[in-house]
Motif scaffolding. Structure first.
Motif: not given
Length: 220
Positions: A31, A35, A75-76, A79-80
């Motif tokens: 994960r 990122y 990170l926002d 993530r997409s």
């Protein structure tokens, strides 16, 4: 003299509820890799920065180790991007382009990937060499792609996207034929069937997100 180490010099155990000290799994590391890959794709990280952090993520042991690698990243947004790269839809195209039907590595290396077109069959042969098939971004033109592998004192690496169905029916003779990536995929996605054998060699199959770096090739 006692061989028992004084309690004051022992490493303290993590306190109960100390989330930062919790050991992480391979899924946690993957994960974080997604990122980091997304950050490089967006230009947030340079390739050198990505390489350094990805290496640290591969050997991370605790949650705090991984958090330190992404603490300064948006990170926002990532993530997409990471979700699109990881779970992008793989479909069957009606392209009339001529598909790749073979890849051979004789005392050397050959790669198939990028925007290559694949049909219903592909033959991969590695003789004291290597073949790398990166099927994450290729154009599939048939619902079922059968890959016939032959690895003799060489290696074949096959990388597929997360949403395809994978079947592995090969066998290893004094070698390895990795079937750990076998499993069902998304509805309507192609099916990749991997057959053949390895003799004093290896066939390795892995699932990876589209934006995820594969890192350096294994030595042959």
């Amino acid at each position: 003299m006692s061989d028992i180490e004084p309690s004051s010099s022992r490493s303290p155990r993590p306190a109960a509820g100390d989330a930062a000290a919790i050991l992480v799994s391979d899924a946690d590391r993957e994960r974080t890799h997604s990122y980091l890959s997304a950050a490089m794709t967006m230009g947030v990280l340079t390739p050198e920065e990505y390489s350094h952090r990805a290496g640290d993520a591969s050997v991370a042991r605790t949650r705090s180790d991984l958090d330190a690698l992404t603490r300064d990243l948006p990170l926002d947004q990532l993530r997409s991007v990471a979700a699109d790269a990881e779970f992008g839809e793989t479909t069957v195209s009606e392209s009339g382009a001529q598909p790749v039907t073979g890849a051979s590595g004789f005392f050397g290396g050959t790669e198939v990937g990028g925007g290559a077109v694949v049909g219903d069959r592909l033959k991969a042969t590695a003789l004291m060499g290597g073949v790398a098939l990166d099927l994450r971004n290729v154009e599939y033109t048939a619902p079922v792609l059968t890959i016939k592998c032959k690895a003799i004192m060489g290696g074949i690496d096959i990388t597929v996207p997360p949403d395809v169905t994978v079947e592995v029916h090969g066998r290893g003779v004094f070698g390895g034929f990795d079937g750990s990536a076998a499993g069902s995929g998304g509805e309507g996605a192609p099916r990749v069937v991997i057959k053949g054998f390895s003799l004093m060699g290896g066939v390795h199959v892995q699932r990876r997100g589209r934006a995820e770096s594969l890192g350096p090739r294994r030595a042959r």
